[in-house]
Design an enzyme around this catalytic site. Structure first.
Site, mmCIF file in Angstrom:
data_model
loop_
_atom_site.group_PDB
_atom_site.id
_atom_site.type_symbol
_atom_site.label_atom_id
_atom_site.label_comp_id
_atom_site.label_asym_id
_atom_site.label_seq_id
_atom_site.Cartn_x
_atom_site.Cartn_y
_atom_site.Cartn_z
ATOM 1 N N GLU A 287 15.043 -15.697 0.147
ATOM 2 C CA GLU A 287 14.775 -16.745 0.730
ATOM 3 C C GLU A 287 14.123 -17.672 0.225
ATOM 4 O OE1 GLU A 287 15.961 -14.980 4.164
ATOM 5 O OE2 GLU A 287 17.185 -13.242 3.164
ATOM 6 N N ASP B 75 1.141 -1.366 0.031
ATOM 7 C CA ASP B 75 -0.221 0.220 -0.134
ATOM 8 C C ASP B 75 0.553 1.441 0.317
ATOM 9 O OD1 ASP B 75 -2.790 1.189 0.556
ATOM 10 O OD2 ASP B 75 -2.074 2.218 2.362
#
Length: 562
Positions: A277, A228
């Site tokens: 990751e 956002d």
């Protein structure tokens, strides 16, 4: 700070994506469905949608044919701005359920082959966030005030705001607090509502906290984040005056000292390293209102975010020349950074495109009049097929597959958009696109829930419901289902980064992609074009004769030449 907890499981991040079919770079051509939780499905009859309601309707989304679900905020919040004022980023607000409900929703979605993207709100918190409450309570000099933008006021007694910035929701972007001793004190920055103080991203604790929040939800199994106000985190050094009024009218047209600053990109490079990751190709999508699509492309460079909403496209009227220009500019801008275009026509902040296109051009993205409903729906269906034929990813806002219009006649007393109550900002009519969607023909809330709905649904809503359209040839719902099925099956849809424009009459867009051809007639009159093979789908009734196809006004047609 969280009040809710789930057991820690070291294998959660791998197990969470194990049942979603592996597809490399799935996000490049994905169709992602936005769920606005309070308006999707209510499981407990309190009039408010919730996570269990969403979970119960996941098979509907699977059958619709989308690849992923994006959930607007469901975090702990006082709900001053429909959950975009977060008080605890690691807790689910009780109105929506619990963390266990979120965990179950993610698991069920993955078992159905759906990925789950959640909102993250890093530009500002709630004024009820623990950091902000302590910052105010501890008084001037509190180290926690450095995590927000607290400043002394200007004027003889500090009675004037620190600068001339205006809130997007109207009024000044600053509010003065009362200090613990009862005296007028410092001011704090809030680009949105006063209940939404902006974080100071120059303070290292802010970055540390959000990297931890990302890992919390990634460990829960989410497949990505919609960011956002992704363009708003970094403010220009010194918070300089803008020197003009009516600043909201400039948004999206110019670089502002509080939006689209170059410093945001280092934040997202750090975030990308965290995301990479994790297994399963998790993604970021940016809500970034920028002056140009070229500026938008900066957010999706290879080491930053994966997608950025194309608001230039959303803001374009149903006009062939304007649409072709923004399509060309978008594809040209995205190509050097290797990112897909990300198309969108509606969301929870703008008037639904079935109403936007029912009104004359220039009416904007928040409209107060219904316009010509029949014309709007016809154009909305055609615009959807055009969007889904373009290379890249596409987003669908809940209910658009039903052809829902905005509810433009909501009584003033039921409105909840904070911009509605503050002058000179956004129009404040976002409630119209947030009315709970209808599932059944009848019932107190047309199948939304047993206890009514938090915003009133109009009479006749049931005839637009899932029940009324399901299995009905030619209905908007069945058109969406067919379009998504064809798009998934056809190798030339979604993939790639270019289109081959074909000659077409004035007011008509025509392009080829491999053995796929799309023609969109944006005029109000029928046109005759060459038949391009076998028709796959059309948004309206077309006729074929002698190697030609008569395409009605405001209609899009898909062909295959293979």
């Amino acid at each position: 700070m969280s009040q809710q907890h789930i057991p820690a499981r070291s294998t959660r991040s791998e197990a969470a994506v194990a049942t979603v079919a592996p597809r490399r770079d799935w996000w490049r051509e994905a169709v992602i469905y936005q769920v606005y939780p309070r308006s999707f499905a209510d499981s407990n009859g309190d009039g408010m949608g919730d996570l269990e309601g969403i979970r119960s309707r996941l098979p509907y989304l699977r059958d619709l044919g989308v690849d992923a679900v994006w959930l607007s905020p469901f975090y702990a919040s006082p709900q001053a701005d429909a959950g975009y004022d977060v008080s605890d980023y690691r807790a689910v607000d009780p109105m929506f359920g619990t963390l266990l409900d979120a965990d179950a929703l993610i698991r069920d979605a993955h078992e159905l082959g759906l990925r789950v993207i959640v909102d993250i709100v890093p530009n500002h918190s709630s004024d009820q966030h623990e950091w902000f409450r302590r910052a105010v309570a501890e008084g001037p000099g509190s180290p926690l005030r450095e995590r927000y933008h607290f400043r002394p006021g200007r004027g003889k007694n500090g009675e004037l705001p620190p600068n001339d910035w205006e809130s997007i929701f109207g009024g000044p972007a600053w509010t003065r607090i009362t200090e613990p001793d009862g005296t007028p004190g410092e001011w704090y920055l809030h680009l949105f509502a006063p209940e939404q103080p902006d974080f100071n991203w120059e303070h290292p604790a802010v970055g540390d906290e959000f990297r931890s929040i990302l890992r919390f939800w990634l460990d829960m199994g989410v497949d990505g984040f919609r960011i956002d106000v992704a363009h708003g985190l970094v403010k220009a050094e010194g918070l300089p005056d803008l020197g003009t009024r009516d600043q909201v009218k400039l948004l999206g047209n110019d670089v502002m000292p509080f939006f689209d600053q170059d410093g945001v990109h280092e934040i997202y490079r750090q975030w990308r390293r965290i995301l990479d990751e994790y297994p399963g190709e998790r993604i970021f999508v940016a809500e970034a209102w920028t002056p140009t699509v070229e500026r938008t492309a900066n957010y999706v460079r290879p080491d930053e975010l994966h997608q950025a909403f194309n608001f230039q496209y959303l803001s374009t009227y149903w006009d062939a020349g304007e649409l072709r220009e923004v399509i060309d500019r978008t594809l040209r801008a995205m190509r050097p950074v290797g990112a897909p275009a990300t198309w969108v026509l509606s969301n929870h902040d703008v008037t639904r495109h079935a109403t936007r296109f029912a009104n004359p051009p220039g009416a904007g993205t928040q409209i107060r009049t219904a316009g010509d409903r029949e014309t709007g729906l016809r154009r909305a269906r055609a615009a959807t097929l055009l969007m889904l034929a373009l290379p890249g990813s596409a987003y669908i806002y809940q209910g658009e597959e039903l052809g829902l219009p905005d509810v433009v006649d909501l009584p003033d007393e039921v409105r909840q958009d904070p911009a509605y109550f503050r002058g000179d900002g956004q129009d404040g009519y976002r409630d119209g696109c947030r009315v709970p969607i209808p599932w059944t023909r009848e019932g107190s809330s047309y199948g939304f829930g047993d206890g009514g709905s938090w915003l009133p649904q109009p009479e006749g809503w049931g005839e637009l419901s899932v029940e009324a359209q399901q299995g009905v040839p030619g209905s908007t719902l069945e058109m969406y289902r067919t379009a998504l099925s064809v798009r998934r099956a056809h190798p030339d849809l979604g993939a790639g980064d270019s289109v081959e424009w074909l000659r077409a009459p004035e007011g008509v867009l025509a392009f080829r992609r491999g053995d796929f051809v799309c023609v969109a007639n944006t005029t109000g009159e029928s046109v005759t074009v060459p038949a391009h093979g076998r028709i796959l789908l059309a948004s309206g009734e077309v006729t074929e004769a002698d190697g030609e196809t008569k395409v009605p006004g405001d209609t899009t047609v898909w062909w295959t030449t293979g």
